[in-house]
Motif scaffolding. Structure first.
Motif, mmCIF file in Angstrom:
data_model
loop_
_atom_site.group_PDB
_atom_site.id
_atom_site.type_symbol
_atom_site.label_atom_id
_atom_site.label_comp_id
_atom_site.label_asym_id
_atom_site.label_seq_id
_atom_site.Cartn_x
_atom_site.Cartn_y
_atom_site.Cartn_z
ATOM 1 N N GLN A 314 45.391 37.243 43.394
ATOM 2 C CA GLN A 314 44.100 37.686 43.912
ATOM 3 C C GLN A 314 44.265 38.711 45.024
ATOM 4 O O GLN A 314 43.470 39.651 45.141
ATOM 5 C CB GLN A 314 43.310 36.481 44.435
ATOM 6 N N TYR A 317 44.833 41.973 43.440
ATOM 7 C CA TYR A 317 43.568 42.465 42.883
ATOM 8 C C TYR A 317 42.652 43.009 43.975
ATOM 9 O O TYR A 317 42.056 44.081 43.827
ATOM 10 C CB TYR A 317 42.886 41.328 42.121
ATOM 11 N N ASN A 318 42.549 42.261 45.082
ATOM 12 C CA ASN A 318 41.668 42.705 46.169
ATOM 13 C C ASN A 318 42.114 44.029 46.754
ATOM 14 O O ASN A 318 41.296 44.888 47.091
ATOM 15 C CB ASN A 318 41.624 41.642 47.265
ATOM 16 N N CYS A 321 41.146 46.637 44.258
ATOM 17 C CA CYS A 321 39.724 46.624 43.898
ATOM 18 C C CYS A 321 38.853 47.275 44.975
ATOM 19 O O CYS A 321 37.814 47.852 44.663
ATOM 20 C CB CYS A 321 39.266 45.191 43.647
ATOM 21 N N LYS A 376 37.998 49.223 37.050
ATOM 22 C CA LYS A 376 37.782 47.953 37.746
ATOM 23 C C LYS A 376 37.771 46.780 36.762
ATOM 24 O O LYS A 376 38.376 45.724 37.019
ATOM 25 C CB LYS A 376 36.463 48.007 38.512
ATOM 26 N N ASP A 377 37.105 46.951 35.618
ATOM 27 C CA ASP A 377 37.057 45.872 34.630
ATOM 28 C C ASP A 377 38.427 45.599 34.020
ATOM 29 O O ASP A 377 38.774 44.441 33.736
ATOM 30 C CB ASP A 377 36.058 46.229 33.530
ATOM 31 N N LYS A 380 40.394 43.581 36.432
ATOM 32 C CA LYS A 380 39.913 42.208 36.457
ATOM 33 C C LYS A 380 40.359 41.431 35.225
ATOM 34 O O LYS A 380 40.680 40.232 35.302
ATOM 35 C CB LYS A 380 38.386 42.202 36.561
ATOM 36 N N LEU A 383 43.878 40.370 35.717
ATOM 37 C CA LEU A 383 43.909 39.256 36.666
ATOM 38 C C LEU A 383 43.546 37.943 35.974
ATOM 39 O O LEU A 383 44.212 36.916 36.179
ATOM 40 C CB LEU A 383 42.942 39.532 37.818
ATOM 41 N N TYR A 435 38.855 34.397 46.059
ATOM 42 C CA TYR A 435 38.005 35.502 45.636
ATOM 43 C C TYR A 435 36.991 35.863 46.717
ATOM 44 O O TYR A 435 36.757 37.037 47.005
ATOM 45 C CB TYR A 435 37.280 35.148 44.348
ATOM 46 N N ASP A 439 36.130 39.294 48.520
ATOM 47 C CA ASP A 439 34.813 39.876 48.326
ATOM 48 C C ASP A 439 34.099 40.104 49.650
ATOM 49 O O ASP A 439 33.282 41.015 49.778
ATOM 50 C CB ASP A 439 33.974 38.957 47.434
#
Length: 721
Positions: A314, A317-318, A321, A376-377, A380, A383, A435, A439
C-alpha cells in the motif's frame, strides 16, 4: 547502505543472544528450578535491562537517519514479552508469573512479531527527520489534516455520538465469530439444546444490534460531512468574492469552481468518511487482536506477518498514486474550464462556426484525463492482485499450522473457525487502515488548494471606515501611473491627472487602448495605482467603507451583466429593503418603465440567463435603473447609449448632464454623445493629450478634431455606399 544496516541489526541480535546466555548462566548458578516462572516485576526488570543494553549497542553502532527506526525496534523487541505476559495475567486471570527465558521457537516468534509491528508502523506512518523534504511534506499534510479537524468542532456532538455507535457496532461484530465457533463446537460434540439455542440467540442479538449501530454511525458521520461542506463552501466563496479583480484575471473560473465543488468534497471526506473508517478499523483491530491472542498466540503472530507485507504494497501504491491523483484533478479542472467557457459563450461559438474546434479541444482534454485515470486504475489492479496473493498465502500457512494445533489439543475446530473469521476481519481492517492513511494525504492535497484560496489576502489595500453623511462627489486622479497585474511592464496609464466636478459631465474619448477603461477601473477601485493617488473629496479612495463607496459611485458598462431572476431583483441588486416605489422611479428615469410594464409579468418577469430574454438596449436601460436606484453621487457611464434608440437617448439627456448635482463621467466612442459635455479629455497611449470643451478642441484642430473628422467621413462614405 543495505549491507551496513543488516550488519547493525545482526550485531544487536548477537548482543541479545549474549544477554540471554548470561541470564541463563546466572539462573543455573543460582539453582533456579527448570520450568519455574518468575514474577511479572522481574520480567519487566529483565526487559528493562535488556533494553538498556541493546539501546546502548544501537546508539554505538548506528547513526543518522536510521537510528529512530532501530531504537523503536529495540524497544519493541525487549518489552513485547513482558507486555504479553502482563496482558495474559489481566485478561485471563492467570498467575502473575512468566517464563524467564523463552524457548527458541518463542524467541524467534518474538523477533518476527517485533519486526512485523515496527515494519507495519514505519510503512504506514513514515516519519522522516525534520528539515528533510519528506519530513516537511508529512508534517505539512498532518497540519492540514488537523486544521480540517478544527473546522469540524461545531459538529463535535454529532461526531461523539457517531464514535459511540461505532464502538457498539464493533463490539457486536467481534462477538459474532466467537459464537459461530461455539455453535460449531456444540454441533461437533455432545449436542446440548439449551447451549445451542443460547449461542444462536446471542448471534442474532449481536447481529441486529451491530447492524443498527452501523446505520446510526454512518448517518451521524454523513450528517457531519454535509454540515462541514456547507460551512467550507460558504467560507471559501466569501473569501473568493473579496479578492481583487486582478486575481480573477490570473485565475481561471473553472479552477475556482473545482475548488468549491470537488476539492471541498474530498477535504470533507477526510474528516467524515476517512475518520469513520479509521476509528472503526482501529478499534476493531485492537478488539480482534485481543480475541485472537486468547484463542492462539502462535496463530496470531503468524497472522501478523500479513500486516507489514500489505503495508509495504500500500505504501508503494500511495507513493505513486498521489502524483496520478494530482494529474487527474488538474485534468478535471481543465475539462470543466473548457466546457464552461464553450457553453457559456455558445452564441460566439455558433457565430464563428467553431463547434468542431471546441468539441475537438474538449475531446483532447478528456483523452488526457482518461489516460491519467487508466494509469491509476492499472496501478490499483496490480495492487489488488498482489494483495490477494499475500492474503491467500498467509491463510494457507495459518490453516496448516492450525491443523497441527488441533491435533495437539491446543485448539478446537470451532476455535480455529472463529480464528479464521477474526483473521479475515483483521486483514480487511488492516487494509482499510493502511488505505485510509494514504487517502488522507490525497485529501490533504485537495485541502491545501482550498486553504490556499481561503487564506489569501487581497493585494489591494483594505477598505477604510469613512462614511461621511454629506458627499460632494469630487473625484481626482493625481499623477496616476498604473499597470495591469497580468502586464506589469506595460503601463496602461502614465502620469494621468484629471478631475471630475460635481454637477458636471466629463467625457473620456480616444482610440481603443488609450486608457479610458483603466481610468474607470481605478475610479471603481477595481485596482490600485502603482503611483499617484485617486481621491474622493480630497481623501484617498481606499479610506472609504466598501459598501458606502459603491453605493455613492455607480457604474453602467457598455455590455451590462444581468443575473438570472426578475427585473425587480436586478434593479434592486445589492440593496436591502428597496421599496417598489424606488424601483419604479429609477426605471422611469432610465426610460425602462414602459417596456417593463409590457412584459408578461411586468417587474416580476424573469430576464433569463445573463438577461438573455431582453434586447441589448433593454438590458442597458435596466442597468442604468440599477445604478440610479442607489441615488449615487458619482455616475460612470461607459457607452451606455450604443444600443438605445433615438427616443431613449433623448430621454437619457437629463442623466447624462449631471442632474441634481451628480458627478457624471461618460466614456464614449461615439463623439456625438459627448458634444454637450462640460469637459472632454482625450486619452491616447495612457496619457491625456488634450482637454477642453467640444468647441475648444475643435478650434485647436488637434487629435480630437482629426478623430471626429475621420469618424464622420467614415460614416458618410458608409452611408453613400
Amino acid at each position: 547502505m543495505a549491507s551496513s544496516g543488516m550488519r547493525v541489526y545482526g550485531t544487536v541480535l548477537s548482543c541479545d543472544l549474549a544477554f540471554w546466555g548470561v541470564v541463563w548462566g546466572g539462573l543455573v548458578l543460582l539453582g533456579w528450578p527448570s520450568g519455574e516462572g518468575v514474577a511479572l516485576g522481574s520480567l519487566w526488570a529483565m526487559g528493562a535491562g535488556r533494553w538498556l543494553l541493546l539501546h546502548a549497542v544501537s546508539v554505538a553502532t548506528q547513526s543518522g537517519r536510521g537510528r529512530p527506526v532501530l531504537r523503536r525496534w529495540v524497544a519493541t523487541l525487549c518489552l513485547l514479552g513482558p507486555a504479553f505476559e502482563s496482558g495474559k495475567a489481566l485478561q485471563w486471570g492467570s498467575s502473575s508469573r512468566g517464563t524467564p527465558i523463552p524457548d527458541p521457537g518463542a524467541a524467534a516468534l518474538g523477533v518476527v512479531a517485533a519486526t512485523s509491528a515496527c515494519l507495519f508502523w514505519e510503512l504506514t506512518f513514515p516519519e522522516a527527520e525534520r528539515g528533510k523534504g519528506g519530513g516537511e511534506k508529512q508534517q505539512k499534510a498532518w497540519d492540514l489534516f488537523m486544521r480540517v479537524i478544527r473546522y469540524s468542532r461545531p459538529d463535535a456532538l454529532h461526531l461523539g455520538a457517531a464514535f459511540l455507535f461505532l464502538s457498539l457496532a464493533v463490539l457486536g461484530e467481534t462477538c459474532i465469530p466467537y459464537y459461530t465457533g461455539r455453535v460449531v463446537d456444540l454441533l461437533g460434540s455432545r449436542y446440548q439444546p439449551s447451549s445451542f439455542l443460547s449461542a444462536i440467540g446471542f448471534m442474532a442479538l449481536f447481529s441486529f444490534s451491530s447492524s443498527l449501530c452501523v446505520g446510526l454511525r454512518g448517518g451521524m458521520f454523513m450528517w457531519s460531512l454535509s454540515r462541514l461542506n456547507k460551512r467550507m463552501r460558504h467560507m471559501l466563496f466569501r473569501s473568493l468574492v473579496q479578492q481583487e479583480i486582478g486575481f480573477f484575471e490570473e485565475t481561471k473560473p473553472g479552477g475556482l469552481t473545482s475548488r468549491l465543488i470537488s476539492d471541498i468534497d474530498k477535504m470533507g471526506r477526510s474528516v467524515a468518511m476517512n475518520i469513520n473508517v479509521l476509528l472503526r478499523s482501529t478499534v476493531k483491530l485492537l478488539c480482534l487482536l485481543g480475541l485472537m491472542l486468547g484463542l492462539s498466540w502462535h496463530l496470531t503472530v503468524l497472522a501478523c506477518v500479513e500486516m507489514p507485507l500489505l503495508a509495504l504494497l500500500q505504501n508503494f501504491y500511495n507513493t505513486h498514486c498521489q502524483a496520478l491523483m494530482q494529474q487527474l484533478q488538474d485534468c478535471k479542472a481543465e475539462a470543466q474550464e473548457v466546457a464552461s467557457s464553450a457553453l457559456g459563450a455558445v452564441r460566439t461559438v455558433r457565430s464563428f462556426g467553431a463547434e468542431r474546434a471546441e468539441a475537438r479541444r474538449y475531446q483532447e482534454v478528456i483523452a488526457k484525463m482518461q489516460a491519467a485515470q487508466w494509469r491509476k486504475d492499472t496501478l490499483k489492479a496490480v495492487l489488488l492482485l498482489l494483495r490477494r496473493l499475500v492474503t491467500v498465502g498467509v491463510k494457507v500457512m495459518m490453516l496448516f499450522y492450525g491443523r497441527r494445533l488441533i491435533a495437539s489439543g491446543q485448539l478446537t475446530s470451532g476455535g480455529l473457525l472463529a480464528f479464521v473469521l477474526y483473521q479475515k476481519d483483521m486483514a480487511t481492517n488492516t487494509r482499510h487502515l493502511v488505505y485510509i492513511c494514504g487517502d488522507m494525504l490525497n485529501c490533504t492535497s485537495a485541502a491545501s488548494k482550498v486553504f490556499l484560496y481561503l487564506d489569501r489576502k487581497p493585494r489591494e489595500e483594505g477598505a477604510g471606515t469613512l462614511e461621511p453623511p454629506n458627499l460632494e462627489g469630487r473625484l481626482t486622479l493625481r499623477d496616476v501611473t498604473f499597470s495591469y497585474p497580468t502586464k506589469p511592464d506595460a503601463p496602461a496609464l502614465n502620469g494621468v491627472s484629471l478631475e471630475l466636478c460635481p454637477g458636471k459631465m466629463t467625457a473620456l474619448v480616444g482610440p481603443s487602448g488609450g486608457g479610458k477603461s483603466s481610468c474607470v477601473s481605478l475610479l471603481e477601485r477595481f485596482y490600485e495605482p502603482q503611483e499617484g493617488q485617486v481621491l474622493l473629496d480630497g481623501r484617498p479612495l481606499h479610506s472609504y467603507q466598501h459598501r458606502y463607496l459603491h453605493r455613492k459611485i455607480a457604474m453602467v458598462s457598455q455590455d451590462p451583466v444581468l443575473f438570472s431572476g426578475s427585473v425587480r431583483d436586478n434593479i434592486a441588486y445589492g440593496l436591502e429593503d428597496c421599496s417598489m416605489e424606488r424601483i419604479e422611479s429609477a426605471a422611469r428615469k432610465a426610460n425602462a418603465h414602459n417596456f417593463i410594464c409590457e412584459l408578461e409579468q411586468g417587474y416580476d418577469t424573469d430576464v433569463g440567463e445573463s438577461g438573455g430574454q431582453l434586447s441589448a438596449g433593454q438590458k442597458q436601460c435596466i442597468a442604468i435603473a440599477r445604478a440610479l436606484v442607489r441615488e449615487p453621487q458619482v455616475l460612470i457611464l461607459d457607452e451606455v447609449t450604443s444600443c438605445m434608440d433615438v427616443d431613449t437617448q433623448l430621454a437619457m439627456q437629463e442623466v447624462l448632464t449631471g442632474s441634481r448635482g451628480q458627478t457624471v463621467l461618460v466614456v464614449a466612442h461615439r463623439l456625438k454623445t459627448v458634444e454637450q459635455a462640460d469637459s472632454i479629455l482625450f486619452l491616447e497611449d495612457g496619457v491625456v493629450v488634450e482637454q477642453g470643451t467640444h468647441r475648444q478642441l475643435m478650434a485647436r484642430r488637434g487629435r480630437y478634431h482629426r478623430l471626429r473628422e475621420k469618424l464622420f467621413s467614415d460614416l458618410d462614405s458608409t452611408g453613400t455606399h
